[in-house]
Design a protein around this motif. Structure first.
Motif, PDB file in Angstrom:
ATOM      1  N   VAL A  64       4.139   1.805   2.299  1.00  0.00           N
ATOM      2  CA  VAL A  64       5.103   2.861   1.990  1.00  0.00           C
ATOM      3  C   VAL A  64       4.430   4.215   2.188  1.00  0.00           C
ATOM      4  N   VAL A  65       5.157   5.138   2.803  1.00  0.00           N
ATOM      5  CA  VAL A  65       4.585   6.445   3.126  1.00  0.00           C
ATOM      6  C   VAL A  65       5.412   7.555   2.486  1.00  0.00           C
ATOM      7  N   ILE A  66       4.737   8.424   1.731  1.00  0.00           N
ATOM      8  CA  ILE A  66       5.351   9.623   1.151  1.00  0.00           C
ATOM      9  C   ILE A  66       4.895  10.817   1.977  1.00  0.00           C
ATOM     10  N   SER A  67       5.839  11.621   2.465  1.00  0.00           N
ATOM     11  CA  SER A  67       5.431  12.773   3.268  1.00  0.00           C
ATOM     12  C   SER A  67       6.483  13.869   3.202  1.00  0.00           C
ATOM     13  N   HIS A  68       6.342  14.869   4.074  1.00  0.00           N
ATOM     14  CA  HIS A  68       7.233  16.033   4.099  1.00  0.00           C
ATOM     15  C   HIS A  68       8.044  16.058   5.384  1.00  0.00           C
ATOM     16  N   LEU A  69       9.321  16.390   5.256  1.00  0.00           N
ATOM     17  CA  LEU A  69      10.209  16.457   6.416  1.00  0.00           C
ATOM     18  C   LEU A  69       9.992  17.699   7.263  1.00  0.00           C
ATOM     19  N   TRP A  70       9.448  18.741   6.667  1.00  0.00           N
ATOM     20  CA  TRP A  70       9.247  20.003   7.382  1.00  0.00           C
ATOM     21  C   TRP A  70       7.997  20.683   6.844  1.00  0.00           C
ATOM     22  N   ARG A 115       0.858  -1.177   0.000  1.00  0.00           N
ATOM     23  CA  ARG A 115       0.000   0.000   0.000  1.00  0.00           C
ATOM     24  C   ARG A 115       0.898   1.233   0.000  1.00  0.00           C
ATOM     25  N   THR A 116       0.457   2.284  -0.681  1.00  0.00           N
ATOM     26  CA  THR A 116       1.178   3.555  -0.657  1.00  0.00           C
ATOM     27  C   THR A 116       0.289   4.622  -0.041  1.00  0.00           C
ATOM     28  N   ILE A 117       0.819   5.310   0.958  1.00  0.00           N
ATOM     29  CA  ILE A 117       0.099   6.400   1.617  1.00  0.00           C
ATOM     30  C   ILE A 117       0.779   7.713   1.273  1.00  0.00           C
ATOM     31  N   VAL A 118       0.011   8.654   0.771  1.00  0.00           N
ATOM     32  CA  VAL A 118       0.518  10.027   0.599  1.00  0.00           C
ATOM     33  C   VAL A 118       0.057  10.805   1.825  1.00  0.00           C
ATOM     34  N   LEU A 119       0.978  11.035   2.730  1.00  0.00           N
ATOM     35  CA  LEU A 119       0.691  11.727   3.987  1.00  0.00           C
ATOM     36  C   LEU A 119       1.027  13.200   3.780  1.00  0.00           C
ATOM     37  N   ASN A 120       0.084  13.933   3.238  1.00  0.00           N
ATOM     38  CA  ASN A 120       0.327  15.318   2.821  1.00  0.00           C
ATOM     39  C   ASN A 120       0.068  16.268   3.996  1.00  0.00           C
ATOM     40  N   ILE A 121       0.954  16.183   4.987  1.00  0.00           N
ATOM     41  CA  ILE A 121       0.853  17.043   6.169  1.00  0.00           C
ATOM     42  C   ILE A 121       2.234  17.609   6.478  1.00  0.00           C
ATOM     43  N   CYS A 122       2.277  18.758   7.126  1.00  0.00           N
ATOM     44  CA  CYS A 122       3.551  19.346   7.532  1.00  0.00           C
ATOM     45  C   CYS A 122       4.213  18.470   8.587  1.00  0.00           C
ATOM     46  N   ASP A 123       5.519  18.320   8.471  1.00  0.00           N
ATOM     47  CA  ASP A 123       6.304  17.544   9.441  1.00  0.00           C
ATOM     48  C   ASP A 123       5.898  16.076   9.492  1.00  0.00           C
ATOM     49  N   GLY A 124       5.200  15.590   8.472  1.00  0.00           N
ATOM     50  CA  GLY A 124       4.743  14.201   8.501  1.00  0.00           C
ATOM     51  C   GLY A 124       5.886  13.216   8.598  1.00  0.00           C
ATOM     52  N   ALA A 125       6.999  13.508   7.901  1.00  0.00           N
ATOM     53  CA  ALA A 125       8.156  12.604   7.910  1.00  0.00           C
ATOM     54  C   ALA A 125       9.203  13.010   8.933  1.00  0.00           C
ATOM     55  N   ALA A 126       8.932  14.062   9.712  1.00  0.00           N
ATOM     56  CA  ALA A 126       9.898  14.504  10.718  1.00  0.00           C
ATOM     57  C   ALA A 126      10.085  13.407  11.757  1.00  0.00           C
ATOM     58  N   SER A 127      11.313  13.243  12.187  1.00  0.00           N
ATOM     59  CA  SER A 127      11.622  12.279  13.228  1.00  0.00           C
ATOM     60  C   SER A 127      12.723  12.883  14.091  1.00  0.00           C
ATOM     61  N   SER A 128      13.216  12.106  15.041  1.00  0.00           N
ATOM     62  CA  SER A 128      14.253  12.625  15.928  1.00  0.00           C
ATOM     63  C   SER A 128      15.582  11.956  15.635  1.00  0.00           C
ATOM     64  N   LEU A 129      16.667  12.628  16.024  1.00  0.00           N
ATOM     65  CA  LEU A 129      17.986  12.047  15.890  1.00  0.00           C
ATOM     66  C   LEU A 129      18.116  10.968  16.968  1.00  0.00           C
ATOM     67  N   SER A 130      18.154   9.706  16.540  1.00  0.00           N
ATOM     68  CA  SER A 130      18.147   8.618  17.517  1.00  0.00           C
ATOM     69  C   SER A 130      18.767   7.365  16.926  1.00  0.00           C
ATOM     70  N   PHE A 131      19.457   6.599  17.794  1.00  0.00           N
ATOM     71  CA  PHE A 131      19.979   5.303  17.375  1.00  0.00           C
ATOM     72  C   PHE A 131      18.904   4.227  17.456  1.00  0.00           C
ATOM     73  N   ASN A 132      17.773   4.535  18.059  1.00  0.00           N
ATOM     74  CA  ASN A 132      16.568   3.729  17.880  1.00  0.00           C
ATOM     75  C   ASN A 132      15.847   4.396  16.719  1.00  0.00           C
ATOM     76  N   HIS A 133      16.309   4.112  15.512  1.00  0.00           N
ATOM     77  CA  HIS A 133      16.039   4.948  14.343  1.00  0.00           C
ATOM     78  C   HIS A 133      14.542   5.189  14.108  1.00  0.00           C
ATOM     79  N   ASN A 134      14.264   6.458  13.775  1.00  0.00           N
ATOM     80  CA  ASN A 134      12.898   6.877  13.433  1.00  0.00           C
ATOM     81  C   ASN A 134      11.878   6.424  14.478  1.00  0.00           C
TER      82      ASN A 134
END
Length: 598
Positions: free
Chosen positions: A513-519, A480-499
């Motif tokens: 699979v998710v398509i989104s925006h980092l900021w 499935r492909t999700i277009v997550l068209n929201i601000c900061d949708g793909a934002a994550s934190s700097l972490s070794f427990n990744h994302n």
């Protein structure tokens, strides 16, 4: 002081910032930026405060332990930590002479100095080794500390690793974790030790720790990488994501390590790629600072004194106006060596630690189909042979009517469109495997400076928290492909427990699979991007569609309009919006924001 200790005992590490800020500001505040007065330390020379220290020495000692744990763990307020270090150390001397146990506070101060102050680092290490702990448990606590990097290379280093490991069952979980990692690295790199480490990480006492940077895993991962042990690295990181087995993971995948001082590295099942850059550390620091400035965030790195938090609270995480994002594109290409063929040979990559760097946008700018960022470490499912779309819109976006009209024109009046879905209804639809493509156009809630849960915001009555999304686990064998068209949708934190944070990361999986925006992006750009990428997804995979739309939107506004007007009447309104925009669509602040997670 008591509030900081209480937060520490509760495991709420990030929030300790507020009582520290309040103490040195001289008044309680929860704002991220206030005037800090290090002269407030003079309060300890006042008669009233001296009486408190004498009567409650353990309160002071524990407070020092807590604030330096915070300074070290969060790489925060280095100037403040440096200015007050000597005065606090001398005060501990006075209390120690009176019979107080100061070892826990000194250990945290030494751990901080190891990264920021070579002179006091050696002074602290010598003092701690010469101390006479008040109990066997304190002696064991000291041994655990002497298994860390500050003591590496000294004659007693291996002795303390063996000693602390033998009695590690008596240690606090965080110290026990460190000792087991040191034992794995220096003594026995066995699968049994990895199981021990994973078991410790699962304890409830470390729940808050798992939500943070988990920087103690850095040396563990680096050791696996240097030993070219992809299988152990895959096993460990998959277990963190509750993917227990490594068998059957046969995608072309690589781990990427961008933050080592000496070299940039990547490791796959068949290859270890090392780019020997003597200035890799400097390049990484420069990239972090550039991202901080352009995106108005405040990521700090351990050992760096040049931390700039001068960002208006209301503007945190919102890209700077007037800044040139082309600098960011070029910096990402250079630092990650994106022109290397390595990125053409893998379909999935995992960043350790995870970052919000616009990696895939920069790869698209080179005309290359970007590998997906693997959050789940699951195999990629096959694309569906038949596609079924569903659309979720917010009543509170500027572009709702435009998107709705476009959907009806492009997908028919009977297209399944839901506006402001109730959370339970949203989850019900997402759980329905009939839908192979999901479009979400709403607002994104993500805090860049204080703790709080990320969410999709459709309306006041319709908000979907990330915790609700994490429990959704599709079993379908098709993608499935999700277009997550929201601000900061793909934002994550700097972490070794990744994302381990973020809305897109909560949804992503091998079959989702998710398509989104980092900021945050301009709402009109979001509308243009969303509708155009939906069109391409009818015929292409997520990565192919994103590259296709990047190539289109990297042109001038006029050329974009000329390209899409031939696609049909449904694009007339989109073309009109592009003609009427006051900004260039091709700005990397727009087209570079895209990320694709799996």
């Amino acid at each position: 002081m008591e509030r900081a200790i209480k937060m520490f005992d509760s495991g709420i590490i990030t929030e300790i910032f507020h009582p520290i800020n309040s103490f040195f500001h001289g008044a309680r505040t929860d704002r991220p930026q206030v005037e800090i007065d290090t002269g407030h330390m003079c309060i300890f020379f006042k008669r009233e405060m001296q009486a408190v220290i004498e009567q409650r020495p353990n309160l002071f000692i524990q407070w020092v332990e807590v604030i330096y744990f915070y300074f070290w763990n969060m790489a925060a307020l280095p100037d403040l930590a440096n200015i007050i270090w000597l005065q606090l150390w001398l005060t501990l001397d006075m209390l120690e002479q009176s019979g107080a146990e100061t070892l826990p506070a000194r250990i945290q101060m030494a751990s901080w100095a190891n990264f920021y102050d070579d002179v006091n680092k050696h002074k602290a290490l010598s003092h701690i080794k010469a101390m006479s702990p008040s109990s066997q448990l304190m002696d064991l606590h000291r041994s655990a500390f002497l298994t860390t990097a500050i003591n590496k290379g000294n004659e007693d280093y291996l002795f303390h690793i063996n000693h602390a490991y033998s009695y590690s069952h008596l240690l606090h979980p965080l110290n026990r974790l460190q000792v087991n990692i040191s034992y794995y690295i220096e003594i026995s790199p066995s699968r049994e030790l990895l199981h021990n480490i994973l078991s410790i990480l699962s304890w409830k006492e470390l729940w808050e720790y798992r939500q943070g940077k988990m920087e103690s895993l850095s040396s563990l991962y680096w050791t696996m990488m240097q030993r070219n042990d992809y299988e152990s690295l895959l096993f460990f990181t998959r277990c963190l994501k509750l993917q227990i087995n490594v068998e059957g993971f046969d995608c072309s995948h690589a781990f990427v390590f961008p933050n080592d001082e000496a070299q940039f590295c990547a490791i796959s099942k068949s290859n270890l790629v090392m780019f020997s850059d003597k200035d890799n550390g400097e390049s990484y620091f420069a990239l972090i600072k550039l991202c901080n400035r352009l995106n108005k965030v405040a990521i700090s790195l351990r050992g760096d004194y040049e931390v700039d938090f001068r960002v208006d609270t209301e503007r945190f995480g919102i890209p700077s106006v007037g800044e040139d994002f082309e600098k960011l594109r070029q910096a990402v290409i250079n630092h990650y060596h994106l022109d290397n063929d390595f990125y053409r040979e893998v379909s999935l990559i995992t960043l350790l630690p995870s970052h919000n760097h616009p990696l895939q946008g920069a790869i698209c700018s080179l005309g290359v189909t970007p590998p997906l960022i693997s959050v789940s470490l699951q195999n990629l499912a096959e694309e569906p042979s038949e596609k079924c779309f569903i659309f979720f819109l917010s009543s509170e976006t500027f572009t709702r009517d435009t998107e709705l009209a476009w959907i009806h024109q492009e997908f028919g009046i009977d297209a399944e469109v839901i506006i402001d879905p109730a959370p339970d209804l949203f989850v019900e639809y997402i759980n329905n495997d009939i839908y192979t493509h999901v479009y979400i156009s709403a607002h994104g809630i993500y805090s860049h400076w204080k703790s709080g849960e990320e969410s999709i915001y459709f309306s006041e009555a319709s908000q979907i928290p990330a915790s609700m999304l994490k429990i959704i686990r599709r079993t379908s064998i098709v993608r499935r492909t999700i277009v997550l068209n929201i601000c900061d949708g793909a934002a994550s934190s700097l972490s070794f427990n990744h994302n381990n944070h973020g809305v897109a990361a909560s949804l992503a999986g091998g079959n989702q699979v998710v398509i989104s925006h980092l900021w945050p992006v301009n709402p009109f750009y979001a509308c243009i991007f969303g509708t155009l990428v939906l069109r391409q997804l009818r015929y292409m995979s997520a990565a192919e569609a994103v590259l296709s739309i990047y190539s289109l939107l990297s042109q001038s506004n006029q050329n974009i309009v000329q390209s899409i007007v031939g696609w049909g009447d449904s694009y007339n309104e989109i073309a009109k919006k592009i003609n009427n925009t006051s900004f260039e669509i091709s700005d990397f602040r727009n087209i570079g924001s895209t990320a694709i997670y799996a």
